[in-house]
Design a protein around this motif. Structure first.
Motif, PDB file in Angstrom:
ATOM      1  N   ASP A   1       1.004  -0.941  -0.046  1.00 57.81           N
ATOM      2  CA  ASP A   1      -0.338   0.326  -0.372  1.00 57.81           C
ATOM      3  C   ASP A   1       0.807   1.595  -0.068  1.00 57.81           C
ATOM      4  O   ASP A   1       1.478   1.485   0.771  1.00 57.81           O
ATOM      5  CB  ASP A   1      -0.708  -0.252   0.961  1.00 57.81           C
ATOM      6  N   LEU A   2       1.075   1.335  -1.090  1.00 58.07           N
ATOM      7  CA  LEU A   2       2.038   3.228  -1.289  1.00 58.07           C
ATOM      8  C   LEU A   2       1.510   4.039  -0.242  1.00 58.07           C
ATOM      9  O   LEU A   2       2.471   4.376   0.872  1.00 58.07           O
ATOM     10  CB  LEU A   2       1.242   3.789  -2.680  1.00 58.07           C
ATOM     11  N   MET A   3       0.337   4.598   0.400  1.00 61.39           N
ATOM     12  CA  MET A   3      -0.021   5.518   1.450  1.00 61.39           C
ATOM     13  C   MET A   3       0.901   4.724   2.226  1.00 61.39           C
ATOM     14  O   MET A   3       1.296   5.724   2.984  1.00 61.39           O
ATOM     15  CB  MET A   3      -1.020   5.644   1.304  1.00 61.39           C
ATOM     16  N   ILE A   4       0.311   3.907   3.082  1.00 61.76           N
ATOM     17  CA  ILE A   4       1.222   3.373   4.128  1.00 61.76           C
ATOM     18  C   ILE A   4       3.006   2.930   4.125  1.00 61.76           C
ATOM     19  O   ILE A   4       3.168   3.942   5.038  1.00 61.76           O
ATOM     20  CB  ILE A   4       0.133   1.721   4.894  1.00 61.76           C
ATOM     21  N   SER A   5       2.640   2.580   3.359  1.00 60.16           N
ATOM     22  CA  SER A   5       4.749   2.503   3.050  1.00 60.16           C
ATOM     23  C   SER A   5       5.404   4.558   3.297  1.00 60.16           C
ATOM     24  O   SER A   5       6.109   4.345   3.646  1.00 60.16           O
ATOM     25  CB  SER A   5       5.112   2.342   1.766  1.00 60.16           C
ATOM     26  N   GLY A   6       4.833   4.699   2.251  1.00 56.90           N
ATOM     27  CA  GLY A   6       4.685   6.340   2.178  1.00 56.90           C
ATOM     28  C   GLY A   6       4.930   6.870   3.370  1.00 56.90           C
ATOM     29  O   GLY A   6       5.856   7.721   4.133  1.00 56.90           O
ATOM     30  N   LEU A   7       4.104   7.175   4.423  1.00 58.34           N
ATOM     31  CA  LEU A   7       3.545   7.349   5.350  1.00 58.34           C
ATOM     32  C   LEU A   7       5.154   6.761   6.843  1.00 58.34           C
ATOM     33  O   LEU A   7       4.935   7.127   7.660  1.00 58.34           O
ATOM     34  CB  LEU A   7       2.447   7.313   6.083  1.00 58.34           C
ATOM     35  N   THR A   8       4.796   5.735   6.432  1.00 56.63           N
ATOM     36  CA  THR A   8       5.251   4.930   7.331  1.00 56.63           C
ATOM     37  C   THR A   8       7.381   5.086   7.135  1.00 56.63           C
ATOM     38  O   THR A   8       7.840   5.619   8.440  1.00 56.63           O
ATOM     39  CB  THR A   8       6.033   3.215   7.422  1.00 56.63           C
ATOM     40  N   LEU A   9       7.736   5.492   5.895  1.00 56.00           N
ATOM     41  CA  LEU A   9       8.769   6.294   5.440  1.00 56.00           C
ATOM     42  C   LEU A   9       8.891   7.388   6.059  1.00 56.00           C
ATOM     43  O   LEU A   9      10.197   8.368   6.886  1.00 56.00           O
ATOM     44  CB  LEU A   9       8.801   5.983   4.243  1.00 56.00           C
ATOM     45  N   LYS A  10       7.875   8.561   6.094  1.00 54.93           N
ATOM     46  CA  LYS A  10       8.028   9.920   6.803  1.00 54.93           C
ATOM     47  C   LYS A  10       8.225   9.494   8.346  1.00 54.93           C
ATOM     48  O   LYS A  10       9.009  10.208   8.579  1.00 54.93           O
ATOM     49  CB  LYS A  10       6.557  10.260   6.334  1.00 54.93           C
ATOM     50  N   THR A  44       0.786   2.697  13.378  1.00 55.18           N
ATOM     51  CA  THR A  44       0.786   3.974  13.984  1.00 55.18           C
ATOM     52  C   THR A  44       0.487   4.404  12.955  1.00 55.18           C
ATOM     53  O   THR A  44      -0.503   5.550  12.590  1.00 55.18           O
ATOM     54  CB  THR A  44       2.143   4.334  14.696  1.00 55.18           C
ATOM     55  N   SER A  45       0.985   4.527  11.599  1.00 58.52           N
ATOM     56  CA  SER A  45       0.272   4.843  10.859  1.00 58.52           C
ATOM     57  C   SER A  45      -0.810   4.405   9.870  1.00 58.52           C
ATOM     58  O   SER A  45      -1.743   5.430   9.643  1.00 58.52           O
ATOM     59  CB  SER A  45       1.518   4.756   9.158  1.00 58.52           C
ATOM     60  N   VAL A  46      -0.861   3.400  10.343  1.00 55.73           N
ATOM     61  CA  VAL A  46      -2.152   2.938   9.748  1.00 55.73           C
ATOM     62  C   VAL A  46      -3.121   3.027  10.597  1.00 55.73           C
ATOM     63  O   VAL A  46      -4.552   3.858   9.755  1.00 55.73           O
ATOM     64  CB  VAL A  46      -2.584   1.298   9.757  1.00 55.73           C
ATOM     65  N   LEU A  47      -2.665   3.380  11.655  1.00 60.96           N
ATOM     66  CA  LEU A  47      -3.958   4.436  12.794  1.00 60.96           C
ATOM     67  C   LEU A  47      -3.853   5.523  12.426  1.00 60.96           C
ATOM     68  O   LEU A  47      -5.819   6.294  12.283  1.00 60.96           O
ATOM     69  CB  LEU A  47      -3.604   4.268  13.946  1.00 60.96           C
ATOM     70  N   LYS A  48      -3.201   6.364  11.685  1.00 63.04           N
ATOM     71  CA  LYS A  48      -3.628   7.719  11.378  1.00 63.04           C
ATOM     72  C   LYS A  48      -4.198   8.096   9.911  1.00 63.04           C
ATOM     73  O   LYS A  48      -5.142   8.490  10.282  1.00 63.04           O
ATOM     74  CB  LYS A  48      -1.739   8.880  10.666  1.00 63.04           C
ATOM     75  N   ILE A  49      -3.826   6.738   9.196  1.00 66.57           N
ATOM     76  CA  ILE A  49      -4.755   7.380   7.424  1.00 66.57           C
ATOM     77  C   ILE A  49      -6.199   6.630   8.433  1.00 66.57           C
ATOM     78  O   ILE A  49      -7.475   7.152   8.090  1.00 66.57           O
ATOM     79  CB  ILE A  49      -4.350   5.918   6.653  1.00 66.57           C
ATOM     80  N   THR A  50      -6.795   6.023   8.992  1.00 67.97           N
ATOM     81  CA  THR A  50      -7.985   5.322   9.469  1.00 67.97           C
ATOM     82  C   THR A  50      -8.596   5.948  10.097  1.00 67.97           C
ATOM     83  O   THR A  50      -9.995   7.292  10.200  1.00 67.97           O
ATOM     84  CB  THR A  50      -8.003   4.355  10.050  1.00 67.97           C
ATOM     85  N   LEU A  51      -8.214   6.993  11.299  1.00 68.31           N
ATOM     86  CA  LEU A  51      -8.616   8.147  11.320  1.00 68.31           C
ATOM     87  C   LEU A  51      -9.088   9.506  10.972  1.00 68.31           C
ATOM     88  O   LEU A  51      -9.910  10.270  10.803  1.00 68.31           O
ATOM     89  CB  LEU A  51      -7.664   8.696  13.012  1.00 68.31           C
ATOM     90  N   GLU A  52      -7.911   9.665   9.623  1.00 68.90           N
ATOM     91  CA  GLU A  52      -8.418  10.565   9.305  1.00 68.90           C
ATOM     92  C   GLU A  52      -9.557  10.194   7.891  1.00 68.90           C
ATOM     93  O   GLU A  52     -10.075  11.184   8.043  1.00 68.90           O
ATOM     94  CB  GLU A  52      -6.912  10.818   8.641  1.00 68.90           C
TER      95      GLU A  52
END
Length: 217
Positions: A1-10, A44-52
């Motif tokens: 998943d590109l979004m999760i990967s990007g946020l994880t790297l950030k 934590t990255s998935v949590l942020k995406i889900t909350l958003e």
């Protein structure tokens, strides 16, 4: 998943994890951080995406606070007999997730309650109940249950602003609840330099006593 990967790297390149080594790929992050820390990053990255997605609230600006409380709780658990660091991390990350849902549901929430929680965690929760007949601990609990977190974590998230820890009968839940309380005070005072109040000082004392810790710890 590109979004999760990007946020994880950030997040992996944030000051909370990295001390100057640029992480350029998921494989690099995994080898540099190790499997346990990498798992926490992804969660934590998935949590942020889900909350958003569920609240419309952008969590990116609060990276430091989310990570700080999670890892502060984990480090406190290292000092406490029979406390699980992974469970403590989850407690720290999920404990205030309910505030985002309340911010979305109630337009005046930020003014009425959320600004008071750092200064007065007990009376802030009472204000939530008075105005909305629900408090963020309950919503955080339901959200944690939806994610199928361990029962002890879910219950600690629910109780994390309880004024009397002795009311919690289960030892592990009581310990995790005290870890959340102590972690929240330390993060507020040390990282964000928020002013201590009578309530936060009492919370600090209660949690320290429950965890059998002293100031030098």
């Amino acid at each position: 998943d590109l979004m999760i990967s990007g946020l994880t790297l950030k997040s992996a390149n944030s000051p909370m994890f990295n001390q100057g080594n640029k992480i350029t790929s998921v494989r690099h992050a995994l080898s540099f951080l190790g499997i346990d820390r990498f798992k926490k990053l992804v969660l934590t990255s998935v949590l942020k995406i889900t909350l958003e997605e569920h609240t419309g609230h952008v969590c990116g600006d609060n990276d430091l606070e989310v990570f700080a409380l999670g890892y502060c709780c984990e480090r406190i658990a290292d000092l406490v007999h029979d406390a699980d660091g992974d469970d403590a991390f989850l407690c720290g990350v999920f404990s205030d997730s309910g505030t985002l849902f309340m911010s979305k549901r109630f337009p005046d929430y930020g003014h009425v309650a959320s600004t008071r929680l750092h200064r007065s965690p007990i009376s802030g929760t009472c204000a939530e109940m008075y105005h909305y007949t629900v408090h963020h601990g309950l919503l955080s609990y339901l959200f944690s249950k939806r994610w199928q977190l361990p029962d002890s974590v879910c219950l600690a998230v629910y109780y994390h602003h309880v004024p009397n820890l002795a009311l919690i009968q289960d030892y592990h839940v009581r310990t995790l609840t005290a870890i959340i309380g102590l972690g929240s005070v330390l993060v507020d005072l040390v990282i964000f330099a928020r002013q201590s109040t009578d309530e936060t000082q009492q919370l600090y004392s209660n949690c320290m006593a429950e965890l059998c810790l002293e100031d030098p710890d």
